[in-house]
Design a protein around this motif. Structure first.
Motif, PDB file in Angstrom:
ATOM      1  N   MET A   1       0.848  -1.192   0.000  1.00  0.00           N
ATOM      2  CA  MET A   1       0.000   0.000   0.000  1.00  0.00           C
ATOM      3  C   MET A   1       0.885   1.244   0.000  1.00  0.00           C
ATOM      4  SD  MET A   1      -2.888   1.174   2.815  1.00  0.00           S
ATOM      5  CE  MET A   1      -4.039  -0.143   2.351  1.00  0.00           C
ATOM      6  N   GLU A   2       0.656   2.112  -0.974  1.00  0.00           N
ATOM      7  CA  GLU A   2       1.391   3.371  -1.051  1.00  0.00           C
ATOM      8  C   GLU A   2       0.513   4.481  -0.476  1.00  0.00           C
ATOM      9  OE1 GLU A   2       4.009   5.952  -4.232  1.00  0.00           O
ATOM     10  OE2 GLU A   2       2.205   4.959  -4.974  1.00  0.00           O
ATOM     11  N   VAL A   3       1.040   5.229   0.475  1.00  0.00           N
ATOM     12  CA  VAL A   3       0.325   6.336   1.090  1.00  0.00           C
ATOM     13  C   VAL A   3       0.961   7.643   0.623  1.00  0.00           C
ATOM     14  CG1 VAL A   3      -0.393   7.418   3.249  1.00  0.00           C
ATOM     15  CG2 VAL A   3      -0.244   4.921   3.088  1.00  0.00           C
ATOM     16  N   VAL A   4       0.159   8.482  -0.024  1.00  0.00           N
ATOM     17  CA  VAL A   4       0.633   9.742  -0.589  1.00  0.00           C
ATOM     18  C   VAL A   4      -0.040  10.866   0.185  1.00  0.00           C
ATOM     19  CG1 VAL A   4       0.771  11.169  -2.672  1.00  0.00           C
ATOM     20  CG2 VAL A   4       0.913   8.663  -2.856  1.00  0.00           C
ATOM     21  N   ILE A   5       0.747  11.642   0.915  1.00  0.00           N
ATOM     22  CA  ILE A   5       0.222  12.754   1.712  1.00  0.00           C
ATOM     23  C   ILE A   5       0.611  14.057   1.028  1.00  0.00           C
ATOM     24  CG2 ILE A   5       0.202  13.852   3.980  1.00  0.00           C
ATOM     25  CD1 ILE A   5       1.168  11.147   5.146  1.00  0.00           C
ATOM     26  N   VAL A   6      -0.391  14.816   0.622  1.00  0.00           N
ATOM     27  CA  VAL A   6      -0.160  16.052  -0.123  1.00  0.00           C
ATOM     28  C   VAL A   6      -1.098  17.132   0.406  1.00  0.00           C
ATOM     29  CG1 VAL A   6       0.627  14.888  -2.231  1.00  0.00           C
ATOM     30  CG2 VAL A   6      -1.808  15.353  -1.907  1.00  0.00           C
ATOM     31  N   PRO A   7      -0.830  18.402   0.086  1.00  0.00           N
ATOM     32  CA  PRO A   7      -1.777  19.456   0.458  1.00  0.00           C
ATOM     33  C   PRO A   7      -3.162  19.184  -0.137  1.00  0.00           C
ATOM     34  CG  PRO A   7       0.312  20.403  -0.246  1.00  0.00           C
ATOM     35  CD  PRO A   7       0.382  18.942  -0.571  1.00  0.00           C
TER      36      PRO A   7
ATOM     37  N   LEU B   1      -6.238  -0.116  -6.946  1.00  0.00           N
ATOM     38  CA  LEU B   1      -7.214   0.634  -6.159  1.00  0.00           C
ATOM     39  C   LEU B   1      -6.636   2.002  -5.827  1.00  0.00           C
ATOM     40  CD1 LEU B   1      -8.337  -2.155  -3.643  1.00  0.00           C
ATOM     41  CD2 LEU B   1      -9.321  -1.598  -5.876  1.00  0.00           C
ATOM     42  N   LEU B   2      -7.412   3.038  -6.093  1.00  0.00           N
ATOM     43  CA  LEU B   2      -7.013   4.418  -5.811  1.00  0.00           C
ATOM     44  C   LEU B   2      -8.027   5.018  -4.845  1.00  0.00           C
ATOM     45  CD1 LEU B   2      -5.482   7.102  -6.295  1.00  0.00           C
ATOM     46  CD2 LEU B   2      -6.890   7.417  -8.358  1.00  0.00           C
ATOM     47  N   LEU B   3      -7.620   5.233  -3.609  1.00  0.00           N
ATOM     48  CA  LEU B   3      -8.522   5.763  -2.597  1.00  0.00           C
ATOM     49  C   LEU B   3      -8.126   7.191  -2.258  1.00  0.00           C
ATOM     50  CD1 LEU B   3     -10.070   3.949   0.381  1.00  0.00           C
ATOM     51  CD2 LEU B   3      -8.956   6.157   0.789  1.00  0.00           C
ATOM     52  N   LEU B   4      -9.105   8.092  -2.271  1.00  0.00           N
ATOM     53  CA  LEU B   4      -8.902   9.510  -2.014  1.00  0.00           C
ATOM     54  C   LEU B   4      -9.666   9.913  -0.763  1.00  0.00           C
ATOM     55  CD1 LEU B   4      -9.657  10.736  -5.650  1.00  0.00           C
ATOM     56  CD2 LEU B   4      -7.411  10.163  -4.732  1.00  0.00           C
ATOM     57  N   ALA B   5      -9.047  10.742   0.083  1.00  0.00           N
ATOM     58  CA  ALA B   5      -9.731  11.229   1.277  1.00  0.00           C
ATOM     59  C   ALA B   5      -9.128  12.551   1.714  1.00  0.00           C
ATOM     60  CB  ALA B   5      -9.641  10.210   2.411  1.00  0.00           C
ATOM     61  N   THR B   6      -9.993  13.440   2.183  1.00  0.00           N
ATOM     62  CA  THR B   6      -9.539  14.730   2.706  1.00  0.00           C
ATOM     63  C   THR B   6     -10.322  15.050   3.975  1.00  0.00           C
ATOM     64  OG1 THR B   6     -11.141  15.946   1.349  1.00  0.00           O
ATOM     65  CG2 THR B   6      -8.938  15.648   0.424  1.00  0.00           C
ATOM     66  N   GLY B   7      -9.708  15.835   4.842  1.00  0.00           N
ATOM     67  CA  GLY B   7     -10.399  16.345   6.009  1.00  0.00           C
ATOM     68  C   GLY B   7     -10.198  15.522   7.268  1.00  0.00           C
ATOM     69  N   ARG B   8     -10.238  16.200   8.404  1.00  0.00           N
ATOM     70  CA  ARG B   8     -10.011  15.547   9.689  1.00  0.00           C
ATOM     71  C   ARG B   8     -11.093  14.530  10.011  1.00  0.00           C
ATOM     72  NH1 ARG B   8      -6.290  16.614  13.365  1.00  0.00           N
ATOM     73  NH2 ARG B   8      -5.692  18.492  12.214  1.00  0.00           N
ATOM     74  N   ALA B   9     -12.287  14.694   9.456  1.00  0.00           N
ATOM     75  CA  ALA B   9     -13.362  13.732   9.733  1.00  0.00           C
ATOM     76  C   ALA B   9     -13.004  12.335   9.234  1.00  0.00           C
ATOM     77  CB  ALA B   9     -14.667  14.204   9.095  1.00  0.00           C
TER      78      ALA B   9
ATOM     79  N   VAL C   1      -3.222   5.256  -1.691  1.00  0.00           N
ATOM     80  CA  VAL C   1      -4.072   6.064  -0.814  1.00  0.00           C
ATOM     81  C   VAL C   1      -3.560   7.497  -0.874  1.00  0.00           C
ATOM     82  CG1 VAL C   1      -4.868   6.418   1.553  1.00  0.00           C
ATOM     83  CG2 VAL C   1      -4.546   4.089   0.678  1.00  0.00           C
ATOM     84  N   VAL C   2      -4.381   8.406  -1.386  1.00  0.00           N
ATOM     85  CA  VAL C   2      -3.986   9.815  -1.519  1.00  0.00           C
ATOM     86  C   VAL C   2      -4.813  10.626  -0.533  1.00  0.00           C
ATOM     87  CG1 VAL C   2      -3.687  11.771  -3.085  1.00  0.00           C
ATOM     88  CG2 VAL C   2      -3.496   9.423  -3.970  1.00  0.00           C
ATOM     89  N   VAL C   3      -4.130  11.271   0.414  1.00  0.00           N
ATOM     90  CA  VAL C   3      -4.817  11.999   1.480  1.00  0.00           C
ATOM     91  C   VAL C   3      -4.146  13.342   1.722  1.00  0.00           C
ATOM     92  CG1 VAL C   3      -5.671   9.937   2.673  1.00  0.00           C
ATOM     93  CG2 VAL C   3      -3.390  10.814   3.215  1.00  0.00           C
ATOM     94  N   ASP C   4      -4.902  14.251   2.329  1.00  0.00           N
ATOM     95  CA  ASP C   4      -4.304  15.520   2.737  1.00  0.00           C
ATOM     96  C   ASP C   4      -3.797  15.406   4.169  1.00  0.00           C
ATOM     97  OD1 ASP C   4      -6.641  15.652   4.231  1.00  0.00           O
ATOM     98  OD2 ASP C   4      -7.348  17.543   3.348  1.00  0.00           O
TER      99      ASP C   4
END
Length: 260
Positions: free
Chosen positions: A1-7, A193-201, A231-234
């Motif tokens: 699993m690759e975790v990508v943390i970006v603005p 699989l490409l999973l996108l998520a943003t926000g503290r919730a 997994v691409v997240v802010d």
């Protein structure tokens, strides 16, 4: 699993980079499309790239993840209409290239079986776009769902209906109780699989997805068993990750020859 943390403002463009790279390499790709707020920025970026002449979807086929049961065909929140409004009506996908579960079918079980067969007949999904619920659900596989499940009818939790009430005038009673959804077993058969998520919730759900034990109580955690997950997240969605600095270092030092 690759975790990508970006603005936050880059989550959509990073997702679009991944989808665009696949479509350019393999113009006849089969995409799995998610609705909801998570992929909207990515779809907007893909539309822009198409309009700028950078990307064509003319030979692409697509399957949507889920559909409400019983919403009229012209209801604005029917997922077939949502994906058209957010993405497919704005690119050059062929008229009959997008398929979704039939939430108006007289025989729901037969419709689910037929949908599974349609995905198989297309050769399977090359890239499945996903979001994640605050309770860890993927597609409409609510907590407690079988990790081997296939396309089927599901009863939505109160929390999911509350989360989706914003699309129904903030009236939870207008949110359907039932849906058709690809099962977790179905989703896991996609090649990427490409999973996108943003926000503290979404922070706790992302923490469980990436670092928690695999459990049907957090259905998304089964993605840990998939051979190719991005997994691409802010920063807000990544705020509960214990190994966030390691994921950032891994991305910074990623070998140039590795593809998305």
């Amino acid at each position: 699993m690759e975790v990508v943390i970006v603005p936050t403002e880059r989550v959509g463009s990073v997702g679009a980079d991944i989808v665009g790279s696949l479509v350019r390499r393999r113009p006849e790709s089969v995409l799995g499309l998610a609705t909801g707020s998570s992929p909207v920025a990515m779809y907007a970026d893909l539309i822009r790239r198409h309009r700028d002449g950078e990307l064509s979807f003319a030979d692409v086929r697509a399957f949507t993840l889920d559909e409400y049961v019983g919403l009229p065909a012209d209801h604005p929140q029917r997922y077939r209409n949502v994906i058209a409004r957010d993405f497919t009506d704005h690119v050059d996908l062929a008229p009959n290239a997008v398929h979704g579960p039939d939430g108006l079918a007289a025989d729901i079980a037969a419709a689910c079986t037929a949908y599974e067969q349609a995905i198989e007949d297309a050769g399977g999904v090359d890239l499945q776009v996903l979001g994640i619920g605050t309770d860890g659900h993927v597609a409409f596989n609510e907590p407690g769902s079988s990790l081997a499940s296939r396309t089927r009818i599901k009863t939505l939790t109160r929390q999911t209906r509350l989360d989706n009430a914003r699309f129904f005038g903030d009236d939870v009673e207008q949110v359907p109780v039932h849906c058709l959804t690809q099962g977790i077993g179905t989703i896991m058969e996609a090649r990427h699989l490409l999973l996108l998520a943003t926000g503290r919730a979404k922070a706790e759900a992302i923490h469980q997805l990436v670092e928690g034990p695999v459990s049907a109580m957090w259905p998304g955690t089964v993605l840990q068993f998939h051979r190719h997950v991005t997994v691409v997240v802010d920063d807000a969605a990544a705020s509960r990750l214990q190994l966030a600095d390691y994921y950032r270092d891994t991305l910074a030092d990623k070998p140039a020859w590795q593809q998305h």
